[in-house]
Design a protein around this motif. Structure first.
Motif, PDB file in Angstrom:
ATOM      1  N   GLY A   5       0.814  -1.212   0.000  1.00  0.00           N
ATOM      2  CA  GLY A   5       0.000   0.000   0.000  1.00  0.00           C
ATOM      3  C   GLY A   5       0.846   1.260   0.000  1.00  0.00           C
ATOM      4  N   LEU A   6       2.035   1.152   0.527  1.00  0.00           N
ATOM      5  CA  LEU A   6       2.966   2.278   0.557  1.00  0.00           C
ATOM      6  C   LEU A   6       3.887   2.289  -0.658  1.00  0.00           C
ATOM      7  CD1 LEU A   6       3.870   2.115   4.339  1.00  0.00           C
ATOM      8  CD2 LEU A   6       2.612   3.959   3.204  1.00  0.00           C
ATOM      9  N   GLY A   7       3.700   1.310  -1.554  1.00  0.00           N
ATOM     10  CA  GLY A   7       4.526   1.245  -2.751  1.00  0.00           C
ATOM     11  C   GLY A   7       5.943   0.766  -2.497  1.00  0.00           C
ATOM     12  N   ALA A  36      11.443  -8.210  18.189  1.00  0.00           N
ATOM     13  CA  ALA A  36      12.281  -7.086  17.768  1.00  0.00           C
ATOM     14  C   ALA A  36      12.149  -6.847  16.264  1.00  0.00           C
ATOM     15  CB  ALA A  36      13.743  -7.338  18.134  1.00  0.00           C
ATOM     16  N   SER A  37      12.010  -7.907  15.489  1.00  0.00           N
ATOM     17  CA  SER A  37      11.824  -7.768  14.041  1.00  0.00           C
ATOM     18  C   SER A  37      10.483  -7.122  13.733  1.00  0.00           C
ATOM     19  CB  SER A  37      11.920  -9.132  13.354  1.00  0.00           C
ATOM     20  OG  SER A  37      13.215  -9.671  13.484  1.00  0.00           O
ATOM     21  N   ILE A  38       9.454  -7.535  14.439  1.00  0.00           N
ATOM     22  CA  ILE A  38       8.124  -6.951  14.248  1.00  0.00           C
ATOM     23  C   ILE A  38       8.164  -5.461  14.558  1.00  0.00           C
ATOM     24  CG2 ILE A  38       5.740  -6.929  15.106  1.00  0.00           C
ATOM     25  CD1 ILE A  38       6.111  -9.989  15.590  1.00  0.00           C
ATOM     26  N   ALA A  39       8.803  -5.107  15.655  1.00  0.00           N
ATOM     27  CA  ALA A  39       8.886  -3.696  16.056  1.00  0.00           C
ATOM     28  C   ALA A  39       9.651  -2.878  15.017  1.00  0.00           C
ATOM     29  CB  ALA A  39       9.543  -3.576  17.425  1.00  0.00           C
ATOM     30  N   ALA A  40      10.737  -3.423  14.477  1.00  0.00           N
ATOM     31  CA  ALA A  40      11.534  -2.694  13.490  1.00  0.00           C
ATOM     32  C   ALA A  40      10.748  -2.485  12.199  1.00  0.00           C
ATOM     33  CB  ALA A  40      12.843  -3.445  13.212  1.00  0.00           C
ATOM     34  N   VAL A  41      10.014  -3.510  11.774  1.00  0.00           N
ATOM     35  CA  VAL A  41       9.207  -3.388  10.557  1.00  0.00           C
ATOM     36  C   VAL A  41       8.062  -2.402  10.779  1.00  0.00           C
ATOM     37  CG1 VAL A  41       7.614  -4.652   9.048  1.00  0.00           C
ATOM     38  CG2 VAL A  41       9.856  -5.613   9.588  1.00  0.00           C
ATOM     39  N   GLY A  49       4.539   6.289   6.617  1.00  0.00           N
ATOM     40  CA  GLY A  49       3.181   6.811   6.541  1.00  0.00           C
ATOM     41  C   GLY A  49       2.073   5.882   6.984  1.00  0.00           C
ATOM     42  N   ALA A  50       2.382   4.648   7.339  1.00  0.00           N
ATOM     43  CA  ALA A  50       1.346   3.725   7.807  1.00  0.00           C
ATOM     44  C   ALA A  50       0.897   4.124   9.211  1.00  0.00           C
ATOM     45  CB  ALA A  50       1.869   2.291   7.823  1.00  0.00           C
ATOM     46  N   VAL A  61      -4.008  -1.623  10.296  1.00  0.00           N
ATOM     47  CA  VAL A  61      -3.125  -0.635   9.673  1.00  0.00           C
ATOM     48  C   VAL A  61      -3.861   0.050   8.528  1.00  0.00           C
ATOM     49  CG1 VAL A  61      -2.053  -2.296   8.105  1.00  0.00           C
ATOM     50  CG2 VAL A  61      -0.809  -0.227   8.736  1.00  0.00           C
ATOM     51  N   GLU A  62      -3.626   1.352   8.415  1.00  0.00           N
ATOM     52  CA  GLU A  62      -4.143   2.145   7.309  1.00  0.00           C
ATOM     53  C   GLU A  62      -2.967   2.851   6.665  1.00  0.00           C
ATOM     54  OE1 GLU A  62      -7.242   4.853   8.367  1.00  0.00           O
ATOM     55  OE2 GLU A  62      -8.399   3.321   9.400  1.00  0.00           O
ATOM     56  N   VAL A  63      -3.050   3.026   5.352  1.00  0.00           N
ATOM     57  CA  VAL A  63      -2.001   3.754   4.629  1.00  0.00           C
ATOM     58  C   VAL A  63      -2.645   4.910   3.888  1.00  0.00           C
ATOM     59  CG1 VAL A  63      -0.468   1.776   4.405  1.00  0.00           C
ATOM     60  CG2 VAL A  63      -2.144   2.230   2.631  1.00  0.00           C
ATOM     61  N   PRO A  64      -1.903   6.002   3.701  1.00  0.00           N
ATOM     62  CA  PRO A  64      -2.469   7.137   2.976  1.00  0.00           C
ATOM     63  C   PRO A  64      -2.728   6.774   1.523  1.00  0.00           C
ATOM     64  CG  PRO A  64      -0.146   7.510   3.449  1.00  0.00           C
ATOM     65  CD  PRO A  64      -0.543   6.227   4.115  1.00  0.00           C
TER      66      PRO A  64
END
Length: 65
Positions: A5-7, A36-41, A49-50, A61-64
């Motif tokens: 969604g963020l390209g 820790a991987s989840i948090a970094a992503v 922008g998510a 999650v929503e994206v512009p």
């Protein structure tokens, strides 16, 4: 999916998050990965922008546009 969604490609997300491409693929397929991987992503996607919401043990999650 927030990444698309963020390209962003998986390689883009890997570079921005510092998480390996293999780990991103595991995460996207629903396999377990380190917190820790989840948090970094999540941080990399948020920085791009998510907008994440956490309700009743679920993450949205929503994206512009």
């Amino acid at each position: 999916m927030a990444r698309t969604g963020l390209g962003m490609s998986a390689d883009d997300l890997s570079q921005k998050s510092g998480v390996s491409r293999v780990t991103i693929a595991r995460m996207e397929s629903g396999k377990p990965v380190a917190d820790a991987s989840i948090a970094a992503v999540e941080k990399a996607l948020s920085d791009a922008g998510a907008d994440f919401t956490h309700r009743k043990g679920k993450v949205g999650v929503e994206v512009p546009e």
